[in-house]
Design an enzyme around this catalytic site. Structure first.
Site, PDB file in Angstrom:
ATOM      1  N   LYS A 182      -0.450   4.685  -1.150  1.00 57.14           N
ATOM      2  CA  LYS A 182      -1.453   5.452  -0.394  1.00 57.14           C
ATOM      3  C   LYS A 182      -0.879   6.767   0.134  1.00 57.14           C
ATOM      4  CE  LYS A 182      -4.800   1.948   0.849  1.00 57.14           C
ATOM      5  NZ  LYS A 182      -5.343   1.078   1.921  1.00 57.14           N
ATOM      6  N   ASP A 211       0.812  -1.230   0.000  1.00 56.20           N
ATOM      7  CA  ASP A 211       0.000   0.000   0.000  1.00 56.20           C
ATOM      8  C   ASP A 211       0.837   1.269   0.000  1.00 56.20           C
ATOM      9  OD1 ASP A 211      -2.531  -0.962  -0.287  1.00 56.20           O
ATOM     10  OD2 ASP A 211      -2.946  -1.114   1.875  1.00 56.20           O
TER      11      ASP A 211
END
Lengths: 354, 116
Positions: free
Chosen positions: A217, A214
């Site tokens: 992000k 991730d």
């Protein structure tokens, strides 16, 4: 005193006396009259013996049995054995070397030759021992440095991942869960699906890389990332970009082509792709999605389901398992589903412990 | 009788043994050890008992110590008998054995002379 110790094993005392005459000024001499005595003496003095003179034909275990004992005790490379033999035939020579003798001397003894060869062989074994010791030390140092590098790499990756995590809304254990689940799943993939050709070392690298899934992000604005409740279609479209943002960051830091780079890039970019082509960002399907990204996909979904998020309630493990199996979170490959099923117990057990 | 004469008498090599022992003085000591070794008796017994293994081991030892003492004649003949016995040829060994017995006994009596 640093006097070297030698063992003379020969059943004829005349032969022992002759060798003693050659060596007793420079060496401390041990004697054995048969094979059994030789073995007992070697056992009691294996740390100090510099060389062994061994007669082939002896009562109560012959020279060959002594050599076999030494091979069993791992002494062959450490203490040189000089065979004493009466006949200089190729057959006996070959036999002696085959059983691990370092050199052969023939009766009658020629003092200067025997002494010269003995000193040479002791020197050879001593320098060999020193070299081996150095090599072991260097290998240990190298292993230590490699381990430190691996640890600091893993530490940096965890830290980088935590930066994303702290800003986001995921539980603080999300990264370590992903790594643990990824590792469990990979073990099953490796064992049951050799067609993917994963090695243990590759699985370790993939597990480390999974922490970065991730990373992108970091580029998603707070208004979207931290929004409680459902995202608008526009916001969701923006949120989806974390995959390509992540792979862009990885690509920008690329130093050279390496396996690890590929795992990081693929996991960031493809961990929301689905087997039927209904994922994002590239709508890849089937095994066009690298197996490491497929693994991280499913464990990401599983961890999301069993943990509370701003946008959803927490589900119980079995309910989470059921939802994944029923395809409520997108389609995964039959192989991945099979491994997920195999890993079920282990995944639940790890989740509960945590 | 000198050590040199002793070696000449029994068909040995005096220069070789001096090269090995470095001194004439210890020749008697090594002769003692040689004749105290029971391999000759073992060979005798082994031949009488028709025990090839026993005779072979004894002949092999006799050959080794004779060589180390530079008793050339005895080395050659015990070597021949060793090879017969290694091949399991008791009959061949029996043919050679009397000659070995003569040589050994000759060496033994010459040694008695040397000592006195």
């Amino acid at each position: 005193m640093d006097q070297k110790v030698i063992l003379i094993a020969d059943d004829a005392d005349l032969n022992r006396e002759m060798l003693k005459l050659i060596f007793n000024e420079q060496f401390y001499i041990l004697e054995a009259r048969d094979g059994q005595e030789a073995i007992d003496t070697i056992a009691a003095n294996k740390e100090t013996l510099s060389v062994i003179f061994l007669d082939l034909v002896m009562p109560n275990k012959d020279g060959i049995e002594v050599l076999k004992y030494m091979a069993d005790e791992n002494l062959k490379g450490r203490i040189p054995v000089i065979m004493i033999t009466g006949e200089a035939t190729d057959a006996t020579d070959e036999k002696a070397y085959e059983y691990g003798a370092s050199d052969i001397i023939y009766k009658p003894f020629s003092p200067n030759v025997v002494m010269r060869r003995t000193l040479n062989i002791i020197e050879l074994f001593e320098s060999k021992a020193i070299l081996e010791k150095q090599l072991v030390e260097e290998t240990n140092q190298f292993d230590q440095i490699t381990n430190e590098l691996k640890e600091s790499n893993a530490f940096l990756i965890d830290m980088l991942s935590s930066v994303v995590e702290f800003r986001g809304t995921e539980s603080s254990d999300h990264i370590s869960h992903i790594q643990t689940f990824t590792s469990i799943m990979l073990n099953y993939v490796r064992e049951y699906y050799p067609k993917y050709g994963l090695t243990e070392e590759q699985c370790k690298l993939i597990t480390i890389a999974s922490a970065l899934h991730d990373l992108g992000k970091i580029s998603i604005p707070d208004s979207i990332l931290l929004k409680p409740g459902k995202l608008t279609p526009e916001e969701f479209a923006e949120m989806k970009k974390h995959t390509t943002f992540g792979s862009d960051i990885i690509a920008a830091s690329k130093k050279n082509d390496s396996e690890f780079y590929t795992y990081c890039y693929d996991i960031c970019r493809y961990h929301h792709e689905r087997y039927d082509g209904n994922g994002y960002p590239d709508r890849l399907s089937g095994d066009d999605i690298p197996i490491w990204a497929q693994v991280v996909s499913i464990v990401d979904v599983y961890d999301a389901l069993i943990n509370k998020r701003v946008y959803k309630p927490v589900y119980e493990y079995n309910e989470a398992m059921r939802m994944i199996k029923d395809g409520e979170c997108g389609v995964f490959s039959p192989e991945i589903m099979d491994c997920f099923d195999l890993a079920k117990e282990e995944l639940i057990a790890t989740t509960i412990i945590k | 009788m000198t050590a040199k004469e002793f070696y000449d008498k029994i068909g040995g090599n005096y220069n070789e043994i001096i090269g090995r022992l470095m001194s004439e003085d210890i020749i008697p000591k090594f002769c003692d050890i040689f004749f105290e070794n029971d391999c000759y008796q073992q060979l005798l017994d082994g031949m009488n008992e028709k025990n090839v293994d026993k005779a072979f081991r004894a002949a092999h030892t006799l050959k080794g110590i004779s060589a180390n003492m530079a008793f050339t004649q005895l080395t050659l003949i015990s070597s021949a008998i060793t090879e017969c016995l290694r091949a399991g040829d008791m009959d061949g060994a029996s043919i050679i054995f009397p000659k070995l017995k003569r040589e050994y006994e000759k060496a033994e009596s010459a040694y008695e002379e040397l000592k006195n």
